[in-house]
Each structure stands twice: as structure tokens, then as C-alpha cells.
Design a protein around this motif. Structure first.
Motif, PDB file in Angstrom:
ATOM      1  N   TYR A   1       0.832  -1.204   0.000  1.00  0.00           N
ATOM      2  CA  TYR A   1       0.000   0.000   0.000  1.00  0.00           C
ATOM      3  C   TYR A   1       0.867   1.255   0.000  1.00  0.00           C
ATOM      4  CZ  TYR A   1      -3.944  -3.002   1.233  1.00  0.00           C
ATOM      5  OH  TYR A   1      -4.912  -3.956   1.224  1.00  0.00           O
ATOM      6  N   ARG A   2       0.249   2.365  -0.326  1.00  0.00           N
ATOM      7  CA  ARG A   2       0.880   3.676  -0.203  1.00  0.00           C
ATOM      8  C   ARG A   2      -0.153   4.638   0.379  1.00  0.00           C
ATOM      9  NH1 ARG A   2       1.253   5.613  -6.597  1.00  0.00           N
ATOM     10  NH2 ARG A   2      -1.001   5.584  -7.017  1.00  0.00           N
TER      11      ARG A   2
ATOM     12  N   ASP B   1      -3.952   3.331  -0.437  1.00  0.00           N
ATOM     13  CA  ASP B   1      -4.204   2.896  -1.809  1.00  0.00           C
ATOM     14  C   ASP B   1      -3.212   1.795  -2.156  1.00  0.00           C
ATOM     15  OD1 ASP B   1      -6.333   4.437  -2.563  1.00  0.00           O
ATOM     16  OD2 ASP B   1      -5.132   6.055  -3.432  1.00  0.00           O
ATOM     17  N   PRO B   2      -3.597   0.852  -3.020  1.00  0.00           N
ATOM     18  CA  PRO B   2      -2.622  -0.146  -3.463  1.00  0.00           C
ATOM     19  C   PRO B   2      -1.426   0.522  -4.133  1.00  0.00           C
ATOM     20  CG  PRO B   2      -4.835  -0.819  -4.054  1.00  0.00           C
ATOM     21  CD  PRO B   2      -4.943   0.592  -3.553  1.00  0.00           C
ATOM     22  N   ASP B   3      -0.231   0.049  -3.815  1.00  0.00           N
ATOM     23  CA  ASP B   3       0.986   0.568  -4.412  1.00  0.00           C
ATOM     24  C   ASP B   3       1.229  -0.175  -5.730  1.00  0.00           C
ATOM     25  OD1 ASP B   3       3.634   1.088  -5.171  1.00  0.00           O
ATOM     26  OD2 ASP B   3       4.266   1.359  -3.089  1.00  0.00           O
ATOM     27  N   PRO B   4       1.286   0.521  -6.851  1.00  0.00           N
ATOM     28  CA  PRO B   4       1.460  -0.154  -8.143  1.00  0.00           C
ATOM     29  C   PRO B   4       2.699  -1.050  -8.196  1.00  0.00           C
ATOM     30  CG  PRO B   4       0.924   2.161  -8.462  1.00  0.00           C
ATOM     31  CD  PRO B   4       1.179   1.987  -7.007  1.00  0.00           C
ATOM     32  N   ALA B   5       3.742  -0.692  -7.454  1.00  0.00           N
ATOM     33  CA  ALA B   5       4.985  -1.458  -7.512  1.00  0.00           C
ATOM     34  C   ALA B   5       4.949  -2.712  -6.644  1.00  0.00           C
ATOM     35  CB  ALA B   5       6.162  -0.577  -7.096  1.00  0.00           C
TER      36      ALA B   5
ATOM     37  N   ALA C   1       1.884  -3.942  -4.769  1.00  0.00           N
ATOM     38  CA  ALA C   1       0.602  -4.648  -4.632  1.00  0.00           C
ATOM     39  C   ALA C   1       0.575  -5.952  -5.424  1.00  0.00           C
ATOM     40  CB  ALA C   1      -0.546  -3.729  -5.046  1.00  0.00           C
ATOM     41  N   PRO C   2       1.121  -5.992  -6.667  1.00  0.00           N
ATOM     42  CA  PRO C   2       1.118  -7.270  -7.399  1.00  0.00           C
ATOM     43  C   PRO C   2       1.877  -8.391  -6.677  1.00  0.00           C
ATOM     44  CG  PRO C   2       1.547  -5.447  -8.893  1.00  0.00           C
ATOM     45  CD  PRO C   2       1.621  -4.892  -7.504  1.00  0.00           C
TER      46      PRO C   2
END
Length: 218
Positions: A166-167, A190-194, A196-197
Motif C-alpha cells: 500500500y501507499r 491505496d494499493p501501491d502499483p509497484a 501490490a502485485p
């Protein structure tokens, strides 16, 4: 008689330390002045939780050390608010030192010095220690419940590093006007794009039957 005043305030809930000192000192003075007493020394702990024993509170520890010195500069000790001073069984663990060194301990709730041989005095102080512990527990429960409700209903993130995956997301100024004036803001997650996957991958592999060690090693 000359007295040493002891008081304590916690700053966890943003209490005004000076205001707290003044009202505790005022109660102490109201108790001793009719007997001609004056305060010659002050020991006031700021930011020390009541759950800490006296030997781990800086100024309370200094006061206990002073009891042993014949030239301590005071004849007795006065406390303005026993619930601020004693928590749980602390009175029973601390008062014997006052008795050992022959230093009377005055509290408003008994109208003067505590009598070591008076069971009523001992009961009163034990009750206040229990009330102090109960008050702290009630505050803790209320704070935790309020934090959980804010996180659930408002989507707030209540501080610290965001969890992996998250971020932080800025939600605007704090709803408390005083905190907003100090520049404090609300944050959500918010989910962290880097990362979260990676979290999705961990859960997916676990559901496929891989063990924790195999996932970590991979």
C-alpha cells in the motif's frame, strides 16, 4: 512544616501540562496551608504514564531518592491528586518507603497525612489506585474503539508506515480544527502499483498449495 509537592501529567491525550500542574498544586496548597505548611520543593512528571512505577518516573524517582537524605529540604510530601500519582498496587509498594524514612505523606482524600496504622486510610488509597487503573483501561478501550471505527467508516489510516503493498493517499485537512490549524492531514491507503502485485502473487501461490517457506524462497 515544609513540603515537597508531587504531581504527574500524561501528554498522550494532549493535556496542557502547566494547567494540570497548577490545579494539582492548588489542591495540595489548599490542604496544607490551614496547617501552616509551605511547599519548598516540586517534583512533577510530564509525559510519564501512570502505569510506570515510581522508580521509573524521572521526578518520582528523584523524590524517592531524596527521602533517604536527612538534609532533604522538606519535612513531608503532599500529593494533589492520588489518581495521578498511584496506579493499581503502586501505593502499597511505595508508601513503606515514606514510613521507613519517617516522611509523612499528605493527600486531600484523607484530609492530611496518611496513617500507616489506619486501615481506612489504606483502603481509601487502594480504592484510588484501582480507580486509576480502571480509568486508564477505559481510556485505552475508548481510543482503540474510536480508531477502529474511524478506519472502518471513514477509510482513515491512523499513522505509521503503510503496510507492504500500500501507499498513503492524502484525504485532505484533519476534521479537528485545532489539528488542521497545526497542518495535520488525514491519510488513507491505496494499493501501491509497484508492490501490490507481489501481495496478490503471495496469496495466489498460497491458495495453490505452496507453503510459506517455498513462497518466501521464490
Amino acid at each position: 512544616m515544609t513540603f515537597a509537592f508531587y504531581g504527574r501529567v500524561s501528554t498522550e491525550d494532549h493535556q496542557d501540562a502547566e494547567a494540570s500542574r497548577q490545579w494539582q498544586l492548588g489542591r495540595a496548597q489548599s490542604l496544607i496551608e490551614p496547617a501552616g505548611g509551605t511547599i519548598a520543593a516540586e517534583y512533577f512528571d510530564i509525559g510519564a504514564t501512570r502505569a510506570l512505577p515510581w522508580k521509573r518516573r524521572p521526578h518520582a524517582a528523584d523524590l524517592l531518592a531524596a527521602l533517604a537524605h536527612p538534609q532533604r529540604g522538606f519535612d513531608a510530601v503532599v500529593i494533589g491528586e492520588p489518581q495521578r500519582a498511584f496506579y493499581g498496587a503502586q501505593f502499597g509498594n511505595t508508601f513503606p518507603l515514606f514510613t521507613h524514612y519517617g516522611v509523612p505523606l499528605w493527600v486531600p482524600e484523607v484530609g492530611g497525612p496518611i496513617d500507616a496504622d489506619n486501615e481506612t486510610h489504606d483502603l481509601i488509597m487502594s480504592v484510588f489506585g484501582g480507580m486509576s487503573k480502571g480509568e486508564r483501561n477505559r481510556i485505552k478501550v475508548r481510543v482503540h474503539a474510536a480508531m477502529a471505527a474511524q478506519a472502518l467508516t471513514e477509510g482513515r489510516y491512523l499513522g505509521g508506515r503503510p503496510p507492504y503493498g500500500y501507499r498513503l493517499r492524502d484525504l485532505g485537512p484533519h476534521p479537528n480544527p485545532a489539528k488542521a490549524a497545526d497542518g495535520k492531514r488525514l491519510y488513507g491507503l491505496d494499493p501501491d502499483p509497484a508492490t501490490a502485485p507481489v501481495v496478490v502473487r503471495i496469496f495466489t501461490e498460497y491458495l495453490r498449495g505452496l507453503g510459506v517457506f517455498a513462497i518466501a524462497e521464490d
